[in-house]
Design an enzyme around this catalytic site. Structure first.
Site, PDB file in Angstrom:
ATOM      1  N   HIS A  56      43.967  44.330  53.758  1.00  0.00           N
ATOM      2  CA  HIS A  56      42.509  44.244  53.865  1.00  0.00           C
ATOM      3  C   HIS A  56      42.028  45.295  54.873  1.00  0.00           C
ATOM      4  CE1 HIS A  56      44.017  41.245  56.873  1.00  0.00           C
ATOM      5  NE2 HIS A  56      43.314  42.045  57.637  1.00  0.00           N
TER       6      HIS A  56
HETATM    7  C1  T46 Z   1      43.955  41.809  60.857  1.00  0.00           C
HETATM    8  C2  T46 Z   1      45.415  41.614  60.855  1.00  0.00           C
HETATM    9  C3  T46 Z   1      46.135  42.526  61.815  1.00  0.00           C
HETATM   10  C4  T46 Z   1      40.770  32.549  61.087  1.00  0.00           C
HETATM   11  O1  T46 Z   1      40.307  31.445  60.743  1.00  0.00           O
HETATM   12  N1  T46 Z   1      40.457  33.084  62.308  1.00  0.00           N
HETATM   13  C5  T46 Z   1      40.933  34.275  62.726  1.00  0.00           C
HETATM   14  O2  T46 Z   1      40.610  34.720  63.841  1.00  0.00           O
HETATM   15  C6  T46 Z   1      41.819  34.994  61.856  1.00  0.00           C
HETATM   16  C7  T46 Z   1      42.388  36.339  62.287  1.00  0.00           C
HETATM   17  C8  T46 Z   1      42.129  34.446  60.644  1.00  0.00           C
HETATM   18  N2  T46 Z   1      41.614  33.241  60.272  1.00  0.00           N
HETATM   19  C9  T46 Z   1      42.019  32.666  58.994  1.00  0.00           C
HETATM   20  C10 T46 Z   1      41.655  33.446  57.752  1.00  0.00           C
HETATM   21  C11 T46 Z   1      42.771  33.051  56.780  1.00  0.00           C
HETATM   22  O3  T46 Z   1      42.415  31.829  56.139  1.00  0.00           O
HETATM   23  O4  T46 Z   1      43.452  32.578  58.996  1.00  0.00           O
HETATM   24  C12 T46 Z   1      43.960  32.804  57.696  1.00  0.00           C
HETATM   25  C13 T46 Z   1      44.964  33.945  57.695  1.00  0.00           C
HETATM   26  O5  T46 Z   1      44.250  35.174  57.934  1.00  0.00           O
HETATM   27  P1  T46 Z   1      44.653  36.547  57.205  1.00  0.00           P
HETATM   28  O6  T46 Z   1      45.199  36.252  55.851  1.00  0.00           O
HETATM   29  O7  T46 Z   1      43.461  37.453  57.263  1.00  0.00           O
HETATM   30  O8  T46 Z   1      45.814  37.078  58.153  1.00  0.00           O
HETATM   31  P2  T46 Z   1      46.520  38.511  58.153  1.00  0.00           P
HETATM   32  O9  T46 Z   1      47.723  38.360  58.980  1.00  0.00           O
HETATM   33  O10 T46 Z   1      46.668  39.046  56.784  1.00  0.00           O
HETATM   34  O11 T46 Z   1      45.473  39.471  58.923  1.00  0.00           O
HETATM   35  C14 T46 Z   1      45.180  39.276  60.297  1.00  0.00           C
HETATM   36  C15 T46 Z   1      43.668  39.335  60.553  1.00  0.00           C
HETATM   37  O12 T46 Z   1      42.985  38.440  59.674  1.00  0.00           O
HETATM   38  C16 T46 Z   1      43.122  40.706  60.339  1.00  0.00           C
HETATM   39  O13 T46 Z   1      41.823  40.756  60.915  1.00  0.00           O
HETATM   40  O14 T46 Z   1      43.470  42.898  61.117  1.00  0.00           O
HETATM   41  O15 T46 Z   1      45.815  40.262  61.092  1.00  0.00           O
END
Ligand code: T46
Length: 139
Positions: A56
């Site tokens: 993303h």
């Molecule tokens: C990024 C990379 C390096 C939340 O509710 N609060 C938060 O602060 C974050 C970061 C995520 N979430 C929720 C959203 C999803 O339902 O946690 C779940 C997993 O998030 P995501 O799939 O976006 O995680 P990554 O590891 O793919 O990405 C993360 C960050 O989201 C992103 O901003 O830059 O780490």
């Protein structure tokens, strides 16, 4: 003199206070180590072997990514070029400005990815589809 700044992201080496008791790294908002106003910290643990994360971009958020333990590969993409970095030290951080697609891979066993972020969590700031990201870059 050739620039050492990478094309898409900046690898920062943090000043470290070392003495006989170990190392201490202090990170403060709005400094060269954290070049934005820090609003949120999160960390990622227990990533299964072979599991990728990310995939993303953020429209406005910037961040500093730190492998506080273990090693993690980060690939960034601005819609034209891609560049990969290996985070392998708690003394280094990768500063990602807004508008970059990011993928995290090759988490070593026990790796911990800590992220310092410039914004609170807002799903509307994410672009989670690569074609949509390419369209967004063109605008
Ligand atoms: C990024 C990379 C390096 C939340 O509710 N609060 C938060 O602060 C974050 C970061 C995520 N979430 C929720 C959203 C999803 O339902 O946690 C779940 C997993 O998030 P995501 O799939 O976006 O995680 P990554 O590891 O793919 O990405 C993360 C960050 O989201 C992103 O901003 O830059 O780490």
């Amino acid at each position: 003199m050739p620039s050492t700044k990478p094309l898409l992201a900046t690898l920062i080496t943090f000043p470290t206070m070392t003495d006989g008791r170990g190392d201490l790294v202090a990170l403060e908002t709005n400094t060269p180590n954290v070049p934005f106003t820090l609003k949120r910290v999160y960390y990622i643990t227990n990533v299964p072997q072979g599991q990728d994360r990310g995939g993303h971009a953020h429209k406005a958020l910037e961040g500093v990514l730190i492998a506080t333990s273990g090693t993690i590969d980060i690939t960034v993409d601005n819609g034209h070029d891609r560049e990969s970095f290996t985070l392998d030290s708690p003394h280094k951080g990768l500063h990602l400005e807004a508008g970059l697609w990011r993928e995290m891979s090759n988490f070593s066993e026990g790796a911990v990815l800590m992220v310092l972020a410039s914004e609170v969590y807002d799903e509307a700031d994410y672009i989670r589809d690569y074609q949509a990201f390419l369209e967004w870059v063109k605008q």
